[in-house]
Write a protein that holds these residues in place. Structure first.
Motif, PDB file in Angstrom:
ATOM      1  N   GLY A 156       4.958 -10.551   0.573  1.00 19.50           N
ATOM      2  CA  GLY A 156       4.089  -9.185   0.918  1.00 19.50           C
ATOM      3  C   GLY A 156       4.087  -8.917   2.167  1.00 19.50           C
ATOM      4  N   LEU A 157       4.278  -7.494   2.445  1.00 17.70           N
ATOM      5  CA  LEU A 157       3.820  -7.107   3.894  1.00 17.70           C
ATOM      6  C   LEU A 157       2.510  -6.318   3.832  1.00 17.70           C
ATOM      7  N   ILE A 158       1.443  -6.633   4.234  1.00 16.62           N
ATOM      8  CA  ILE A 158       0.236  -6.035   3.794  1.00 16.62           C
ATOM      9  C   ILE A 158      -0.366  -5.663   5.090  1.00 16.62           C
ATOM     10  N   GLY A 159      -0.900  -4.345   4.735  1.00 15.60           N
ATOM     11  CA  GLY A 159      -1.673  -3.621   5.683  1.00 15.60           C
ATOM     12  C   GLY A 159      -2.997  -3.739   6.001  1.00 15.60           C
ATOM     13  N   GLY A 160      -3.863  -2.692   5.164  1.00 16.25           N
ATOM     14  CA  GLY A 160      -5.297  -2.579   4.899  1.00 16.25           C
ATOM     15  C   GLY A 160      -5.866  -4.006   4.805  1.00 16.25           C
ATOM     16  N   ALA A 161      -5.246  -4.491   3.528  1.00 13.79           N
ATOM     17  CA  ALA A 161      -5.837  -5.938   3.141  1.00 13.79           C
ATOM     18  C   ALA A 161      -5.794  -7.068   4.101  1.00 13.79           C
ATOM     19  N   GLY A 173       1.005 -10.026   7.355  1.00 17.60           N
ATOM     20  CA  GLY A 173      -0.096  -9.011   7.742  1.00 17.60           C
ATOM     21  C   GLY A 173       0.341  -7.965   8.768  1.00 17.60           C
ATOM     22  N   ASN A 174       0.222  -6.553   8.576  1.00 17.95           N
ATOM     23  CA  ASN A 174       0.528  -5.645   9.586  1.00 17.95           C
ATOM     24  C   ASN A 174      -0.706  -4.970   9.928  1.00 17.95           C
ATOM     25  N   TRP A 175      -1.109  -5.364  11.101  1.00 16.31           N
ATOM     26  CA  TRP A 175      -2.487  -4.533  11.476  1.00 16.31           C
ATOM     27  C   TRP A 175      -2.376  -3.022  11.819  1.00 16.31           C
ATOM     28  N   LYS A 176      -1.313  -2.793  12.089  1.00 15.52           N
ATOM     29  CA  LYS A 176      -1.007  -1.302  12.722  1.00 15.52           C
ATOM     30  C   LYS A 176      -1.666  -1.135  13.965  1.00 15.52           C
ATOM     31  N   MET A 177      -2.525   0.027  14.151  1.00 18.30           N
ATOM     32  CA  MET A 177      -3.187   0.342  15.253  1.00 18.30           C
ATOM     33  C   MET A 177      -4.865  -0.118  14.853  1.00 18.30           C
ATOM     34  N   GLY A 224      11.527  -1.090  12.067  1.00 19.34           N
ATOM     35  CA  GLY A 224      11.716   0.010  11.161  1.00 19.34           C
ATOM     36  C   GLY A 224      10.616   0.456  10.323  1.00 19.34           C
ATOM     37  N   HIS A 225       9.409   0.032  10.431  1.00 14.48           N
ATOM     38  CA  HIS A 225       8.322   0.382   9.416  1.00 14.48           C
ATOM     39  C   HIS A 225       8.413   1.974   9.426  1.00 14.48           C
ATOM     40  N   SER A 226       8.274   2.566   8.303  1.00 14.08           N
ATOM     41  CA  SER A 226       8.319   3.869   7.994  1.00 14.08           C
ATOM     42  C   SER A 226       7.236   4.698   9.016  1.00 14.08           C
ATOM     43  N   TYR A 253      10.398  -4.204   1.453  1.00 15.99           N
ATOM     44  CA  TYR A 253      10.635  -2.967   0.707  1.00 15.99           C
ATOM     45  C   TYR A 253       9.287  -2.323   0.538  1.00 15.99           C
ATOM     46  N   GLU A 254       9.082  -1.043   1.388  1.00 16.71           N
ATOM     47  CA  GLU A 254       7.866  -0.508   1.007  1.00 16.71           C
ATOM     48  C   GLU A 254       7.974   1.069   0.965  1.00 16.71           C
ATOM     49  N   PRO A 255       7.776   1.458  -0.365  1.00 14.74           N
ATOM     50  CA  PRO A 255       7.850   2.753  -0.657  1.00 14.74           C
ATOM     51  C   PRO A 255       6.808   3.540  -0.019  1.00 14.74           C
ATOM     52  N   TRP A 307       5.524   6.033  -0.323  1.00  9.09           N
ATOM     53  CA  TRP A 307       4.383   7.003  -0.964  1.00  9.09           C
ATOM     54  C   TRP A 307       3.311   5.831  -1.462  1.00  9.09           C
ATOM     55  N   ALA A 308       3.494   4.579  -1.360  1.00  4.80           N
ATOM     56  CA  ALA A 308       2.706   3.387  -1.758  1.00  4.80           C
ATOM     57  C   ALA A 308       1.930   3.114  -0.436  1.00  4.80           C
ATOM     58  N   ILE A 309       2.303   3.429   1.067  1.00  4.09           N
ATOM     59  CA  ILE A 309       1.846   2.610   2.010  1.00  4.09           C
ATOM     60  C   ILE A 309       0.388   3.541   2.311  1.00  4.09           C
ATOM     61  N   GLY A 310      -0.652   2.594   2.397  1.00  2.00           N
ATOM     62  CA  GLY A 310      -1.929   3.231   2.805  1.00  2.00           C
ATOM     63  C   GLY A 310      -2.683   4.171   1.965  1.00  2.00           C
ATOM     64  N   THR A 311      -2.014   4.268   0.713  1.00  2.00           N
ATOM     65  CA  THR A 311      -2.448   5.401  -0.223  1.00  2.00           C
ATOM     66  C   THR A 311      -3.235   4.859  -1.328  1.00  2.00           C
ATOM     67  N   TYR A 330       7.395  -7.128  -0.735  1.00  8.46           N
ATOM     68  CA  TYR A 330       6.772  -5.984  -1.134  1.00  8.46           C
ATOM     69  C   TYR A 330       5.712  -5.501  -0.441  1.00  8.46           C
ATOM     70  N   GLY A 331       5.792  -4.167  -0.099  1.00 12.13           N
ATOM     71  CA  GLY A 331       4.699  -3.783   0.971  1.00 12.13           C
ATOM     72  C   GLY A 331       4.348  -2.216   0.443  1.00 12.13           C
ATOM     73  N   GLY A 332       2.981  -2.215   0.284  1.00 13.62           N
ATOM     74  CA  GLY A 332       2.349  -0.833  -0.089  1.00 13.62           C
ATOM     75  C   GLY A 332       1.127  -1.047  -1.000  1.00 13.62           C
ATOM     76  N   SER A 333       0.139  -1.004  -0.359  1.00 11.37           N
ATOM     77  CA  SER A 333      -1.097  -1.069  -0.949  1.00 11.37           C
ATOM     78  C   SER A 333      -1.081  -2.110  -1.940  1.00 11.37           C
ATOM     79  N   MET A 334      -0.560  -3.530  -1.219  1.00  8.29           N
ATOM     80  CA  MET A 334      -0.867  -4.938  -2.138  1.00  8.29           C
ATOM     81  C   MET A 334      -2.203  -5.323  -1.584  1.00  8.29           C
ATOM     82  N   ASN A 335      -2.840  -5.759  -2.635  1.00  7.56           N
ATOM     83  CA  ASN A 335      -4.104  -6.365  -2.427  1.00  7.56           C
ATOM     84  C   ASN A 335      -4.545  -7.597  -2.990  1.00  7.56           C
TER      85      ASN A 335
HETATM   86  C1  PEP Z   1       2.057  -1.575   5.860  1.00  8.64           C
HETATM   87  O1  PEP Z   1       1.610  -0.933   6.745  1.00  8.64           O
HETATM   88  O2  PEP Z   1       3.180  -2.293   5.955  1.00  8.64           O
HETATM   89  C2  PEP Z   1       1.110  -1.424   4.489  1.00  8.64           C
HETATM   90  C3  PEP Z   1       2.063  -1.947   3.389  1.00  8.64           C
HETATM   91  O3  PEP Z   1       0.129  -0.835   4.530  1.00  8.64           O
HETATM   92  P1  PEP Z   1      -0.920  -0.933   3.205  1.00  8.64           P
HETATM   93  O4  PEP Z   1      -0.726  -2.373   2.619  1.00  8.64           O
HETATM   94  O5  PEP Z   1      -2.225  -0.623   3.814  1.00  8.64           O
HETATM   95  O6  PEP Z   1      -0.257   0.008   2.399  1.00  8.64           O
END
Ligand code: PEP
Length: 258
Positions: A234-239, A12-16, A98-100, A169-171, A173-177, A213-218
């Motif tokens: 997976g590297l997972i932000g929001g979820a 998980g990546n909680w960000k801020m 190196g997060h985008s 791998y985190e495109p 265009w798919a992160i948090g979108t 893979y990361g990018g809106s994985m839920n």
């Molecule tokens: C991330 O922050 O690395 C990420 C993948 O975010 P999200 O799952 O919210 O797209």
């Protein structure tokens, strides 16, 4: 995934997001529903001030706590920065590098490389991120761009340390979108990343490295993404901010593999 050759990692990546008090609350709920099986490694990378609460709460569980960034220097006049040995002493096992979102703040491939080397030296598992923008994908240069990020990010990482690195791998265009790469798109890039690693290292090491893979994985799309042979987690932000959703993603990693 291919559990025969490599570890599955759900991170998980909680960000801020979340305060230390909210971290404690999350961990209590998460711990209560955490699947017992040991089929994958679980990591939660949290804001620096939340690390002590997270480490305390997850002691004696199989969840490793991580940071979202580090500084490559061992110590010194770097106001506001955190060195890798500080993270280790605080109980971290992982660090995202190196997060985008950090690259967008000016982090270069050389910075990423220095941080990966520092993390490995300290005994942390670096989760090194790469990924293309929408413009790069549309221009047909995804593979070239990512190959460059991988080659520069891994410079001077020795053959005996490469298996410790996790690549995400985190495109962009798919992160948090809410726009996820299709399982086929994500598999293709992850397979190409492994091919780049194979050119740099012995093939047994390329086969053993975990690529996430990361990018809106839920909880809804995780199963299909994780079913791809070169997607090892997976590297997972929001979820990852909601215990029930994060647990469902961990459960999706419990599927038969090739
Ligand atoms: C991330 O922050 O690395 C990420 C993948 O975010 P999200 O799952 O919210 O797209």
């Amino acid at each position: 995934m291919n559990r025969k050759y490599r570890k599955t990692v759900i991170a998980g990546n909680w960000k801020m997001n979340k305060t230390p008090s909210e971290t404690k609350e999350f961990m209590q709920q998460f711990k209560a529903i955490l699947p017992k099986g040991r089929w994958c490694d679980v990591a939660l990378c949290v804001p620096a001030v939340c690390i002590p609460a997270a480490v305390r709460a997850m002691r004696e569980t199989r969840v490793g706590i991580g940071a979202e960034n580090c500084n490559a220097n061992a110590s010194g006049a770097y106001t506001g920065e955190i060195a890798t040995n500080m993270l280790v002493d605080a109980g971290c096992k992982y660090v995202i590098i190196g997060h985008s979102e950090r690259r967008a703040m000016g982090e270069t491939d050389a910075d990423v490389n220095a941080k990966v080397l520092a993390a490995l030296e300290a005994g942390l598992t670096p989760i090194m991120c790469c990924g293309e923008s929408l413009e790069q994908r549309e221009a047909g240069i995804t593979d070239e761009h990512i190959a460059m990020q991988i080659k520069l990010g891994l410079q001077n990482v020795s053959e005996d340390k490469i298996r410790k690195v996790v690549i995400a791998y985190e495109p962009i265009w798919a992160i948090g979108t809410g726009k996820t790469a299709t399982p086929e798109q994500a598999q293709e890039v992850c397979m190409n990343i492994r091919a780049v690693v194979r050119k740099l290292y012995a093939s047994k090491n390329a086969r053993a490295i975990s690529i996430l893979y990361g990018g809106s994985m839920n909880e809804k799309n995780a199963f299909e993404l994780l079913a791809q042979p070169d997607i090892d987690g997976g590297l997972i932000g929001g979820a990852s901010l909601v215990p029930e959703k994060f647990v469902q993603i961990i459960e999706a990693a419990n599927q038969p593999t090739a």
